[in-house]
Write a protein that holds these residues in place. Sequence first.
Motif, PDB file in Angstrom:
ATOM      1  N   PHE A  32       0.837  -1.203   0.000  1.00 28.77           N
ATOM      2  CA  PHE A  32       0.000   0.000   0.000  1.00 28.77           C
ATOM      3  C   PHE A  32       0.874   1.255   0.000  1.00 28.77           C
ATOM      4  CE2 PHE A  32      -3.432  -2.403   2.675  1.00 28.77           C
ATOM      5  CZ  PHE A  32      -3.760  -3.172   1.560  1.00 28.77           C
ATOM      6  N   ASP A  33       1.919   1.194   0.808  1.00 23.69           N
ATOM      7  CA  ASP A  33       2.793   2.361   0.949  1.00 23.69           C
ATOM      8  C   ASP A  33       3.542   2.662  -0.348  1.00 23.69           C
ATOM      9  OD1 ASP A  33       3.949   4.415   2.687  1.00 23.69           O
ATOM     10  OD2 ASP A  33       5.822   3.289   2.479  1.00 23.69           O
ATOM     11  N   LYS A  34       3.949   1.616  -1.058  1.00 21.66           N
ATOM     12  CA  LYS A  34       4.663   1.814  -2.326  1.00 21.66           C
ATOM     13  C   LYS A  34       3.788   2.531  -3.351  1.00 21.66           C
ATOM     14  CE  LYS A  34       7.898  -2.081  -2.036  1.00 21.66           C
ATOM     15  NZ  LYS A  34       8.291  -3.388  -2.619  1.00 21.66           N
ATOM     16  N   LYS A  35       2.495   2.328  -3.249  1.00 20.73           N
ATOM     17  CA  LYS A  35       1.565   2.977  -4.171  1.00 20.73           C
ATOM     18  C   LYS A  35       1.183   4.386  -3.707  1.00 20.73           C
ATOM     19  CE  LYS A  35       0.036   0.245  -7.642  1.00 20.73           C
ATOM     20  NZ  LYS A  35      -1.020   0.349  -8.626  1.00 20.73           N
ATOM     21  N   LYS A  36       1.749   4.793  -2.562  1.00 21.13           N
ATOM     22  CA  LYS A  36       1.515   6.140  -2.019  1.00 21.13           C
ATOM     23  C   LYS A  36       0.043   6.400  -1.688  1.00 21.13           C
ATOM     24  CE  LYS A  36       5.861   7.075  -2.914  1.00 21.13           C
ATOM     25  NZ  LYS A  36       6.883   7.135  -1.839  1.00 21.13           N
ATOM     26  N   ILE A  37      -0.639   5.371  -1.166  1.00 25.32           N
ATOM     27  CA  ILE A  37      -2.047   5.566  -0.851  1.00 25.32           C
ATOM     28  C   ILE A  37      -2.286   5.658   0.655  1.00 25.32           C
ATOM     29  CG2 ILE A  37      -2.871   4.437  -2.951  1.00 25.32           C
ATOM     30  CD1 ILE A  37      -3.438   1.948  -1.300  1.00 25.32           C
ATOM     31  N   LEU A  38      -1.200   5.557   1.437  1.00 17.67           N
ATOM     32  CA  LEU A  38      -1.336   5.689   2.885  1.00 17.67           C
ATOM     33  C   LEU A  38      -0.997   7.114   3.307  1.00 17.67           C
ATOM     34  CD1 LEU A  38       0.353   2.399   4.201  1.00 17.67           C
ATOM     35  CD2 LEU A  38      -2.089   2.864   3.912  1.00 17.67           C
ATOM     36  N   THR A  39      -1.868   7.705   4.093  1.00 18.29           N
ATOM     37  CA  THR A  39      -1.594   9.056   4.601  1.00 18.29           C
ATOM     38  C   THR A  39      -0.884   8.993   5.951  1.00 18.29           C
ATOM     39  OG1 THR A  39      -3.802   9.111   5.576  1.00 18.29           O
ATOM     40  CG2 THR A  39      -3.534  10.098   3.406  1.00 18.29           C
ATOM     41  N   ALA A  40      -0.981   7.844   6.627  1.00 12.03           N
ATOM     42  CA  ALA A  40      -0.257   7.631   7.881  1.00 12.03           C
ATOM     43  C   ALA A  40       0.985   6.796   7.587  1.00 12.03           C
ATOM     44  CB  ALA A  40      -1.145   6.916   8.888  1.00 12.03           C
ATOM     45  N   SER A  41       1.942   6.803   8.498  1.00 14.14           N
ATOM     46  CA  SER A  41       3.162   6.020   8.306  1.00 14.14           C
ATOM     47  C   SER A  41       2.848   4.534   8.408  1.00 14.14           C
ATOM     48  CB  SER A  41       4.199   6.388   9.365  1.00 14.14           C
ATOM     49  OG  SER A  41       3.804   5.911  10.643  1.00 14.14           O
ATOM     50  N   THR A  42       3.696   3.723   7.792  1.00 15.17           N
ATOM     51  CA  THR A  42       3.482   2.267   7.845  1.00 15.17           C
ATOM     52  C   THR A  42       3.542   1.763   9.285  1.00 15.17           C
ATOM     53  OG1 THR A  42       5.842   1.891   7.425  1.00 15.17           O
ATOM     54  CG2 THR A  42       4.368   1.850   5.525  1.00 15.17           C
ATOM     55  N   ASP A  43       4.384   2.374  10.105  1.00 15.98           N
ATOM     56  CA  ASP A  43       4.484   1.950  11.514  1.00 15.98           C
ATOM     57  C   ASP A  43       3.157   2.158  12.245  1.00 15.98           C
ATOM     58  OD1 ASP A  43       7.087   1.128  11.274  1.00 15.98           O
ATOM     59  OD2 ASP A  43       7.948   3.010  12.022  1.00 15.98           O
ATOM     60  N   ILE A  44       2.519   3.291  11.983  1.00 13.81           N
ATOM     61  CA  ILE A  44       1.230   3.586  12.629  1.00 13.81           C
ATOM     62  C   ILE A  44       0.171   2.598  12.159  1.00 13.81           C
ATOM     63  CG2 ILE A  44      -0.677   5.236  12.713  1.00 13.81           C
ATOM     64  CD1 ILE A  44       1.383   7.469  12.777  1.00 13.81           C
ATOM     65  N   VAL A  45       0.137   2.341  10.855  1.00 13.14           N
ATOM     66  CA  VAL A  45      -0.848   1.416  10.297  1.00 13.14           C
ATOM     67  C   VAL A  45      -0.640   0.008  10.855  1.00 13.14           C
ATOM     68  CG1 VAL A  45      -1.764   0.356   8.195  1.00 13.14           C
ATOM     69  CG2 VAL A  45      -1.105   2.775   8.189  1.00 13.14           C
ATOM     70  N   LYS A  46       0.628  -0.420  10.926  1.00 11.26           N
ATOM     71  CA  LYS A  46       0.920  -1.750  11.471  1.00 11.26           C
ATOM     72  C   LYS A  46       0.517  -1.849  12.938  1.00 11.26           C
ATOM     73  CE  LYS A  46       4.765  -2.695   8.299  1.00 11.26           C
ATOM     74  NZ  LYS A  46       6.237  -2.851   8.158  1.00 11.26           N
ATOM     75  N   THR A  47       0.780  -0.795  13.679  1.00 13.86           N
ATOM     76  CA  THR A  47       0.421  -0.791  15.105  1.00 13.86           C
ATOM     77  C   THR A  47      -1.088  -0.841  15.285  1.00 13.86           C
ATOM     78  OG1 THR A  47       2.422   0.446  15.699  1.00 13.86           O
ATOM     79  CG2 THR A  47       0.597   0.484  17.272  1.00 13.86           C
ATOM     80  N   LYS A  48      -1.797  -0.026  14.500  1.00 14.05           N
ATOM     81  CA  LYS A  48      -3.265  -0.001  14.586  1.00 14.05           C
ATOM     82  C   LYS A  48      -3.844  -1.383  14.259  1.00 14.05           C
ATOM     83  CE  LYS A  48      -4.472   4.413  15.279  1.00 14.05           C
ATOM     84  NZ  LYS A  48      -5.417   4.877  16.350  1.00 14.05           N
ATOM     85  N   THR A  49      -3.270  -2.023  13.236  1.00 15.08           N
ATOM     86  CA  THR A  49      -3.757  -3.334  12.827  1.00 15.08           C
ATOM     87  C   THR A  49      -3.474  -4.380  13.902  1.00 15.08           C
ATOM     88  OG1 THR A  49      -3.331  -2.761  10.507  1.00 15.08           O
ATOM     89  CG2 THR A  49      -3.665  -5.092  11.023  1.00 15.08           C
ATOM     90  N   LEU A  50      -2.274  -4.337  14.459  1.00 11.27           N
ATOM     91  CA  LEU A  50      -1.903  -5.292  15.507  1.00 11.27           C
ATOM     92  C   LEU A  50      -2.784  -5.114  16.742  1.00 11.27           C
ATOM     93  CD1 LEU A  50      -0.001  -7.553  16.372  1.00 11.27           C
ATOM     94  CD2 LEU A  50       1.606  -5.815  17.184  1.00 11.27           C
TER      95      LEU A  50
END
Length: 296
Positions: A32-50
């Motif tokens: 998702f991040d490679k496609k530049k479609i995340l407005t939050a950092s990957t770390d935040i998204v991973k944490t939220k998902t976990l």
Amino acid sequence: MKLGSLIDSDFIITGKEFGSVVDAVNSLIELFDKKKILTASTDIVKTKTLDREKLGGTLLPPGIAMPHARVEGVDDLIIGVWVPPKPLETDDGIVKILFFFLTSIAGSSLYLPMLSSIAKSCMDDKFFNKLISSNKDEVHKLLNSVILKQEVTVEDIMTPNPLTCSKDTSLSDLADLFYQKGLSYLPVVDKNMKQIGEVTIKDILNRGVPDYIRRMGSVKFLKNLESFEALLRDEDKIFIKDIMRKPTRSISKDASVIEAVVLITGKGHRHLPVLDHGKLVGLLSETDILKKVIRG
């Protein structure tokens, strides 16, 4: 609307092995991040998902994992798919395919219809077996054949094929079932799955309190459990038909979720048998609404 139209084929991973659901999800987040479609950092998204997965994962038969998270700044809905080369064993069960959903904080109106469409399509063994044995392009093509319904109904969030009992089930077997499965309510059905009654833990307790005790002005002086001892002694001789009540509630599988909420909150019901032309096809509980709508 077709399911495949909401999934970018670049967000489908096949033939790659991961050691856990979290590893697979993290890899999709990186895509998702490679496609530049995340407005939050990957770390935040991973944490939220976990954090969301720690509350309890979603694993539907016949092996569909559906991890998801709500992240601020996500535009409605982002979906990723992972098809493992071989089933992944997890604490929740065996995963044969994974659909990962990211939605906005407010959620997405498409989330529940999508879950329902995926679950229904995968109940077709031929479709499901082809889906989990296909490459990325074939998976996308198959998903593009799934029509996404727009409205959310009781059928989308109910527990299908619920546990039931017959009028000839013994009180002993019923008590064991309540205890082992952590249940408090069961519909009573005939051989055609028509609901003929309902039974709860309260009905078992009521059987242990004779009428003469209820007629007493006070029962504070009763310190022993003599009446319950009699119940336990005869539990193999007492049957559900002796304690069940007539059905007091039901709802159509095509009813809206709001209608179900009104019935649950207005009538004080915790469970609603779900009917299709008079036949029991599911059970909806207040917990289903909490897990799949409020925290879905």
